[in-house]
Design an enzyme around this catalytic site. Structure first.
Site, PDB file in Angstrom:
ATOM      1  N   CYS A   1      20.739   3.111  -3.366  1.00  0.00           N
ATOM      2  CA  CYS A   1      19.804   2.460  -4.305  1.00  0.00           C
ATOM      3  C   CYS A   1      20.389   2.321  -5.709  1.00  0.00           C
ATOM      4  CB  CYS A   1      18.483   3.221  -4.357  1.00  0.00           C
ATOM      5  SG  CYS A   1      17.599   3.119  -2.797  1.00  0.00           S
TER       6      CYS A   1
ATOM      7  N   HIS B   1      14.613   0.788 -10.513  1.00  0.00           N
ATOM      8  CA  HIS B   1      14.825   0.568  -9.081  1.00  0.00           C
ATOM      9  C   HIS B   1      13.475   0.596  -8.364  1.00  0.00           C
ATOM     10  CE1 HIS B   1      16.132   0.754  -5.029  1.00  0.00           C
ATOM     11  NE2 HIS B   1      15.619   1.959  -4.857  1.00  0.00           N
TER      12      HIS B   1
ATOM     13  N   ASN C   1      11.390  -1.885  -0.792  1.00  0.00           N
ATOM     14  CA  ASN C   1      12.649  -1.386  -1.339  1.00  0.00           C
ATOM     15  C   ASN C   1      13.805  -2.116  -0.656  1.00  0.00           C
ATOM     16  OD1 ASN C   1      14.857   0.038  -2.198  1.00  0.00           O
ATOM     17  ND2 ASN C   1      14.083   2.065  -1.613  1.00  0.00           N
TER      18      ASN C   1
HETATM   19  N1  ACO Z   1       1.122   5.612   7.226  1.00  0.00           N
HETATM   20  C1  ACO Z   1       0.148   6.534   7.276  1.00  0.00           C
HETATM   21  N2  ACO Z   1       0.358   7.828   6.972  1.00  0.00           N
HETATM   22  C2  ACO Z   1       1.602   8.183   6.600  1.00  0.00           C
HETATM   23  C3  ACO Z   1       2.677   7.269   6.541  1.00  0.00           C
HETATM   24  C4  ACO Z   1       2.388   5.924   6.883  1.00  0.00           C
HETATM   25  N3  ACO Z   1       3.324   4.969   6.850  1.00  0.00           N
HETATM   26  N4  ACO Z   1       3.781   7.924   6.149  1.00  0.00           N
HETATM   27  C5  ACO Z   1       3.445   9.210   5.967  1.00  0.00           C
HETATM   28  N5  ACO Z   1       2.121   9.379   6.243  1.00  0.00           N
HETATM   29  C6  ACO Z   1       1.323  10.592   6.176  1.00  0.00           C
HETATM   30  C7  ACO Z   1       2.130  11.863   6.298  1.00  0.00           C
HETATM   31  O1  ACO Z   1       2.361  12.165   7.651  1.00  0.00           O
HETATM   32  C8  ACO Z   1       1.243  12.883   5.622  1.00  0.00           C
HETATM   33  O2  ACO Z   1       0.261  13.294   6.535  1.00  0.00           O
HETATM   34  P1  ACO Z   1      -0.255  14.821   6.539  1.00  0.00           P
HETATM   35  O3  ACO Z   1      -0.839  15.047   5.176  1.00  0.00           O
HETATM   36  O4  ACO Z   1      -1.248  14.817   7.649  1.00  0.00           O
HETATM   37  O5  ACO Z   1       0.964  15.640   6.788  1.00  0.00           O
HETATM   38  C9  ACO Z   1       0.556  12.072   4.535  1.00  0.00           C
HETATM   39  O6  ACO Z   1       0.725  10.699   4.876  1.00  0.00           O
HETATM   40  C10 ACO Z   1       1.102  12.327   3.154  1.00  0.00           C
HETATM   41  O7  ACO Z   1       2.519  12.291   3.215  1.00  0.00           O
HETATM   42  P2  ACO Z   1       3.403  12.501   1.925  1.00  0.00           P
HETATM   43  O8  ACO Z   1       4.854  12.522   2.322  1.00  0.00           O
HETATM   44  O9  ACO Z   1       2.899  13.621   1.105  1.00  0.00           O
HETATM   45  O10 ACO Z   1       3.087  11.147   1.139  1.00  0.00           O
HETATM   46  P3  ACO Z   1       3.565  10.741  -0.286  1.00  0.00           P
HETATM   47  O11 ACO Z   1       2.404  10.465  -1.121  1.00  0.00           O
HETATM   48  O12 ACO Z   1       4.631  11.661  -0.825  1.00  0.00           O
HETATM   49  O13 ACO Z   1       4.271   9.326   0.003  1.00  0.00           O
HETATM   50  C11 ACO Z   1       6.475   8.376   0.256  1.00  0.00           C
HETATM   51  C12 ACO Z   1       5.386   9.259   0.870  1.00  0.00           C
HETATM   52  C13 ACO Z   1       5.906   6.974   0.090  1.00  0.00           C
HETATM   53  C14 ACO Z   1       7.665   8.363   1.196  1.00  0.00           C
HETATM   54  C15 ACO Z   1       6.897   8.943  -1.129  1.00  0.00           C
HETATM   55  O14 ACO Z   1       7.118  10.328  -1.033  1.00  0.00           O
HETATM   56  C16 ACO Z   1       8.100   8.283  -1.713  1.00  0.00           C
HETATM   57  O15 ACO Z   1       8.065   7.145  -2.119  1.00  0.00           O
HETATM   58  N6  ACO Z   1       9.235   9.006  -1.858  1.00  0.00           N
HETATM   59  C17 ACO Z   1      10.429   8.500  -2.486  1.00  0.00           C
HETATM   60  C18 ACO Z   1      11.132   7.420  -1.701  1.00  0.00           C
HETATM   61  C19 ACO Z   1      12.392   6.985  -2.435  1.00  0.00           C
HETATM   62  O16 ACO Z   1      12.414   6.875  -3.654  1.00  0.00           O
HETATM   63  N7  ACO Z   1      13.500   6.795  -1.742  1.00  0.00           N
HETATM   64  C20 ACO Z   1      14.729   6.571  -2.479  1.00  0.00           C
HETATM   65  C21 ACO Z   1      15.298   5.319  -2.295  1.00  0.00           C
HETATM   66  S1  ACO Z   1      15.886   4.998  -0.706  1.00  0.00           S
HETATM   67  C22 ACO Z   1      17.629   4.992  -0.741  1.00  0.00           C
HETATM   68  O17 ACO Z   1      18.305   5.509  -1.588  1.00  0.00           O
HETATM   69  C23 ACO Z   1      18.271   4.383   0.421  1.00  0.00           C
END
Ligand code: ACO
Length: 353
Positions: free
Chosen positions: A113, A280, A310
């Protein structure tokens, strides 16, 4: 002498996939995706359309925008974590596809990224060294091949949806935290040496911390393994990225503001002097969190993640291009680019338009 962006362009696939379409493939909801990530739709590349193909479209558009011919470019930098081939990188693929003369060297870089951000600093450094005067920098990624998207394609784009087996649905649900976030896309810029007053790159601060690579990485298909890819790895789904979402989120909302402050301090400007902060586009909550941590008003922190998801190395050049096109970027503005991604790699760069 300064390095100046003289043209930009994008290459995004025509296939728009709205959140609703993904709910047919896994246990997710339109509302979860929109409220947790800000994403409403993303684009999926056609079968056979790789990051080099999208990058070539963006590169042609950037050259036309800069009114430069291929012969006037001294070197190409291609940033991607999803090249068409394991090797060679996308540089020679693009060179042949676009018909660049063989006298033009091509550099392949990754940094996920942060690929475009690192590419900007590399382009500036190569120009400052005096070795090259005009560079073409491309950031492009195609994520759909990471996913079991043969069936995804049929159900979201192909129009010949078949019923998924319970096993396929369960597998898709097990990786839903990642699949819903990504889209395919490319952006490109032409960077040239210029003596046009204050215009151009001012400073960059880049960082790497490899102490927790497992927070965001692809566990399979690597040369520590013998063989580097085999059926068992594929069966264990190891070519699919693994991500500790909360950990990466936490790092993103602290490291990007830190690097913006660091680059502003190095350049002797205040954070409040920034006219547009180009963050980003990984998650709208991250983009807003970075703006808030820096006390910048939302109108100074543009986003387009709602339309593209993304696109990894594609996000910053696509955002930059759209802001130029929409008149949000005007001459004399102070722009700050910032990114964080797998590695972790992160940083910030300051640029005067
Ligand atoms: N649909 C429905 N529910 C989901 C989904 C989905 N697609 N994905 C996860 N959940 C559920 C989880 O299982 C969890 O359920 P639980 O509470 O029963 O365990 C619940 O939603 C909450 O999950 P969290 O991981 O706490 O959700 P969060 O609010 O943190 O959002 C996310 C997740 C969107 C992935 C976030 O953490 C994020 O954006 N992280 C950073 C991503 C990023 O910046 N990546 C870097 C770039 S990529 C690169 O470098 C290639």
């Amino acid at each position: 002498m300064k390095s100046v962006i003289t043209g930009s362009g994008i290459g995004v696939p025509k296939n728009v996939v709205r959140n609703e379409a993904l709910t047919r493939l896994m246990d997710t909801t339109e509302e979860w995706i929109r409220t947790r990530s800000g994403i409403e739709e993303r684009r999926y590349a056609d079968p056979g359309q790789g990051s080099a193909e999208l990058g070539s479209i963006a590169a042609e558009a950037a050259l036309a925008d800069a009114r430069r011919s291929k012969k006037e470019i001294d070197a190409v930098i291609f940033a991607t974590m999803t090249p068409n081939f394991y090797f060679p990188g996308n540089g020679p693929v693009l060179q042949a596809k676009m018909g660049f003369p063989e006298t033009i060297p091509t550099f392949d870089i990754r940094q996920q990224c942060s690929g475009f951000l690192y590419g900007l600093d590399l382009a500036d450094s190569l120009i400052q060294s005096g070795k090259y005067r005009r560079l073409l920098l491309i950031g492009a990624d195609v994520h759909t091949p990471f996913m079991p998207w043969e069936m995804g394609w049929e159900s979201t784009i192909g129009g010949t949806a078949r019923e998924l087996t319970p096993e396929e649905y369960a597998f898709n649900t097990s990786i839903r935290d990642r699949t819903v976030l990504f889209g395919d896309g490319a952006g490109a810029v032409v960077v040239e040496s210029s003596e046009d007053g204050d215009r151009g790159f001012i400073a960059a601060k880049l960082f790497t911390d490899g102490s927790n690579i497992e927070a965001l990485y692809v566990p399979g298909v690597g040369f520590r393994r013998r063989p580097y890819v085999d059926k068992e790895q594929v069966e264990r789904a190891e070519p699919i990225p693994v991500m500790e979402g909360r950990e990466v989120f936490k790092q993103a909302v602290s490291r990007m503001p830190e690097s913006v402050r660091a680059v502003c301090a190095a350049a002797g400007v205040n954070v409040t002097d920034i006219d547009l902060l180009m963050v980003h586009q990984a998650n709208l909550r991250i983009v807003e969190g970075v703006g808030k941590a820096l006390a910048l008003p939302s109108e100074k922190v543009p986003h387009n993640i709602e339309r593209y998801g993304n696109t990894t190395a594609g996000t910053l050049p696509i955002l930059y291009h759209e802001c130029v096109r929409d008149g949000r970027i005007k001459p004399g503005m102070l722009i700050c680019f910032t990114a964080l991604g797998s590695g972790l790699h992160w940083g910030a760069a300051l640029y005067r338009t």
